[in-house]
Write a protein that holds these residues in place. Structure first.
Motif, PDB file in Angstrom:
ATOM      1  N   ALA A  74      43.370  57.449 -20.656  1.00 45.66           N
ATOM      2  CA  ALA A  74      42.434  58.230 -21.478  1.00 45.66           C
ATOM      3  C   ALA A  74      43.171  58.909 -22.631  1.00 45.66           C
ATOM      4  O   ALA A  74      42.667  58.933 -23.770  1.00 45.66           O
ATOM      5  N   GLN A  75      44.362  59.442 -22.372  1.00 50.03           N
ATOM      6  CA  GLN A  75      45.143  60.074 -23.449  1.00 50.03           C
ATOM      7  C   GLN A  75      45.553  59.049 -24.501  1.00 50.03           C
ATOM      8  O   GLN A  75      45.494  59.323 -25.694  1.00 50.03           O
ATOM      9  N   ARG A  76      45.959  57.867 -24.066  1.00 48.05           N
ATOM     10  CA  ARG A  76      46.343  56.822 -25.011  1.00 48.05           C
ATOM     11  C   ARG A  76      45.152  56.403 -25.866  1.00 48.05           C
ATOM     12  O   ARG A  76      45.247  56.271 -27.080  1.00 48.05           O
ATOM     13  N   ASP A  77      43.994  56.236 -25.233  1.00 46.81           N
ATOM     14  CA  ASP A  77      42.790  55.830 -25.962  1.00 46.81           C
ATOM     15  C   ASP A  77      42.364  56.905 -26.953  1.00 46.81           C
ATOM     16  O   ASP A  77      41.932  56.596 -28.067  1.00 46.81           O
ATOM     17  N   GLU A  78      42.464  58.158 -26.539  1.00 44.45           N
ATOM     18  CA  GLU A  78      42.129  59.278 -27.424  1.00 44.45           C
ATOM     19  C   GLU A  78      43.028  59.280 -28.664  1.00 44.45           C
ATOM     20  O   GLU A  78      42.562  59.479 -29.786  1.00 44.45           O
ATOM     21  N   ALA A  80      44.557  56.673 -29.926  1.00 43.19           N
ATOM     22  CA  ALA A  80      44.240  55.493 -30.730  1.00 43.19           C
ATOM     23  C   ALA A  80      42.999  55.732 -31.590  1.00 43.19           C
ATOM     24  O   ALA A  80      42.931  55.282 -32.734  1.00 43.19           O
ATOM     25  N   GLN A  81      42.024  56.461 -31.056  1.00 43.55           N
ATOM     26  CA  GLN A  81      40.787  56.737 -31.790  1.00 43.55           C
ATOM     27  C   GLN A  81      40.985  57.765 -32.892  1.00 43.55           C
ATOM     28  O   GLN A  81      40.256  57.769 -33.875  1.00 43.55           O
ATOM     29  N   SER A  82      41.986  58.642 -32.729  1.00 42.03           N
ATOM     30  CA  SER A  82      42.185  59.707 -33.711  1.00 42.03           C
ATOM     31  C   SER A  82      42.836  59.209 -34.995  1.00 42.03           C
ATOM     32  O   SER A  82      42.968  59.955 -35.957  1.00 42.03           O
ATOM     33  N   GLY A  83      43.225  57.957 -35.015  1.00 42.00           N
ATOM     34  CA  GLY A  83      43.850  57.419 -36.223  1.00 42.00           C
ATOM     35  C   GLY A  83      45.352  57.590 -36.193  1.00 42.00           C
ATOM     36  O   GLY A  83      46.051  56.827 -35.549  1.00 42.00           O
ATOM     37  N   GLN A  84      45.826  58.616 -36.875  1.00 45.29           N
ATOM     38  CA  GLN A  84      47.261  58.870 -36.952  1.00 45.29           C
ATOM     39  C   GLN A  84      47.623  60.024 -36.024  1.00 45.29           C
ATOM     40  O   GLN A  84      47.368  61.181 -36.341  1.00 45.29           O
ATOM     41  N   THR A  86      49.607  62.979 -34.220  1.00 39.77           N
ATOM     42  CA  THR A  86      50.627  63.919 -34.696  1.00 39.77           C
ATOM     43  C   THR A  86      51.850  63.832 -33.793  1.00 39.77           C
ATOM     44  O   THR A  86      51.808  63.253 -32.710  1.00 39.77           O
ATOM     45  N   ARG A  87      52.910  64.463 -34.227  1.00 41.74           N
ATOM     46  CA  ARG A  87      54.147  64.520 -33.439  1.00 41.74           C
ATOM     47  C   ARG A  87      53.861  65.207 -32.104  1.00 41.74           C
ATOM     48  O   ARG A  87      54.325  64.761 -31.055  1.00 41.74           O
ATOM     49  N   ASP A  88      53.084  66.287 -32.132  1.00 40.91           N
ATOM     50  CA  ASP A  88      52.729  67.000 -30.906  1.00 40.91           C
ATOM     51  C   ASP A  88      51.913  66.112 -29.956  1.00 40.91           C
ATOM     52  O   ASP A  88      52.094  66.176 -28.737  1.00 40.91           O
ATOM     53  N   ASP A  89      51.018  65.286 -30.525  1.00 34.82           N
ATOM     54  CA  ASP A  89      50.244  64.354 -29.703  1.00 34.82           C
ATOM     55  C   ASP A  89      51.172  63.364 -28.994  1.00 34.82           C
ATOM     56  O   ASP A  89      51.008  63.076 -27.805  1.00 34.82           O
ATOM     57  N   GLY A  94      53.967  61.555 -24.147  1.00 36.89           N
ATOM     58  CA  GLY A  94      55.282  61.250 -23.582  1.00 36.89           C
ATOM     59  C   GLY A  94      55.576  62.091 -22.349  1.00 36.89           C
ATOM     60  O   GLY A  94      56.103  61.603 -21.346  1.00 36.89           O
ATOM     61  N   GLN A  95      55.202  63.362 -22.403  1.00 37.23           N
ATOM     62  CA  GLN A  95      55.395  64.247 -21.255  1.00 37.23           C
ATOM     63  C   GLN A  95      54.506  63.841 -20.088  1.00 37.23           C
ATOM     64  O   GLN A  95      54.934  63.873 -18.936  1.00 37.23           O
ATOM     65  N   GLN A  96      53.269  63.446 -20.397  1.00 31.69           N
ATOM     66  CA  GLN A  96      52.363  62.978 -19.338  1.00 31.69           C
ATOM     67  C   GLN A  96      52.912  61.699 -18.706  1.00 31.69           C
ATOM     68  O   GLN A  96      52.882  61.538 -17.485  1.00 31.69           O
ATOM     69  N   PHE A  97      53.434  60.809 -19.525  1.00 29.90           N
ATOM     70  CA  PHE A  97      54.037  59.578 -19.010  1.00 29.90           C
ATOM     71  C   PHE A  97      55.215  59.908 -18.095  1.00 29.90           C
ATOM     72  O   PHE A  97      55.330  59.371 -16.993  1.00 29.90           O
TER      73      PHE A  97
END
Length: 182
Positions: A74-78, A80-84, A86-89, A94-97
Motif C-alpha cells: 500500500a505504501q509503494r502504491d501510494e 507511485a500515485q503521488s507522482g514524484q 519526496t526524500r522523506d517518502d 525504506g524504514q518500513q521495508f
C-alpha cells in the motif's frame, strides 16, 4: 591446521593473528590464563561448530516483500500515485521495508532455533551479511552428531516455500562459542 586438529580433538581457537614472542611467552600465557582456558575448553569439549545460512532465493528482495506484505504494498502504491516521491517518502518506505525484513528474520530465527535447540545444539545468531540473507547462525553440536545435523536442518526447513535457500557449512573450530580476551 585447525581443521586437522579439530577432526581428532577439541580445539580452543584464538583470534587470528595472535603472535607469541617466544615459547616461554606461550607457557607464561597458558599458566596465567589456565582457569579461563579450562572453563572454555570444558564448554566446547567434544563439540564442533557448524554454520547455517538462510537466504531469500528471489530475484528482488524488496519486490518479494511488497508482494507478500499488504502494508508495504500500500505504501509503494501510494508513492507511485503521488507522482514524484519526496526524500522523506523514500526514507519512510525504506524504514518500513527494513522493519518488515527484520520482523521476518526474527520470525524465522525463532522457528529454526526451536528445532535446533530441541536437538541439543547451542545457537548463536550472527549479523546478516547482506539484505538477501535471512539468517547467519553458528551452531555448536557434539562432534558425533555431525551427520545427523543435516537432517535436523532439513526438519527446520520443513514447511517453508522455495523462496528460502538453506546452506550448511563446517565443521569448524568453535570460534563463535569461545570467549577469550588476553
Amino acid at each position: 591446521v585447525l581443521k586437522a586438529l579439530g577432526d581428532c580433538t577439541t580445539v580452543l581457537p584464538m583470534s587470528f593473528g595472535t603472535i607469541a614472542a617466544s615459547e616461554q611467552s606461550i607457557r607464561d600465557t597458558l599458566r596465567r590464563n589456565q582457569e579461563l582456558f579450562l572453563v572454555q575448553l570444558k564448554r566446547v569439549a567434544g563439540r564442533i561448530e557448524m554454520g547455517l545460512r538462510v537466504e531469500w532465493d528471489v530475484p528482488n528482495v524488496f519486490e518479494y516483500f511488497v508482494n507478500h506484505n499488504a502494508e508495504l504494498r500500500a505504501q509503494r502504491d501510494e508513492l507511485a500515485q503521488s507522482g514524484q516521491p519526496t526524500r522523506d517518502d523514500m526514507i519512510r518506505i525504506g524504514q518500513q521495508f527494513e522493519r518488515t525484513l527484520n520482523h521476518e528474520r526474527d520470525r524465522l530465527f525463532h522457528r529454526v532455533e526451536a528445532v535446533l535447540l530441541r536437538y541439543g545444539a547451542a545457537v548463536k545468531r550472527l549479523s546478516p551479511r547482506s539484505e538477501r540473507e535471512v539468517l547467519n547462525l553458528a551452531c555448536l553440536i557434539p562432534r558425533e552428531q555431525q551427520e545427523q545435523f543435516e537432517n535436523v536442518v532439513c526438519e527446520a526447513a520443513k514447511g517453508l516455500d522455495s523462496s528460502y535457500l538453506f546452506n550448511l557449512s563446517g565443521p569448524w573450530a568453535p570460534h563463535n562459542f569461545v570467549e577469550i580476551t588476553l
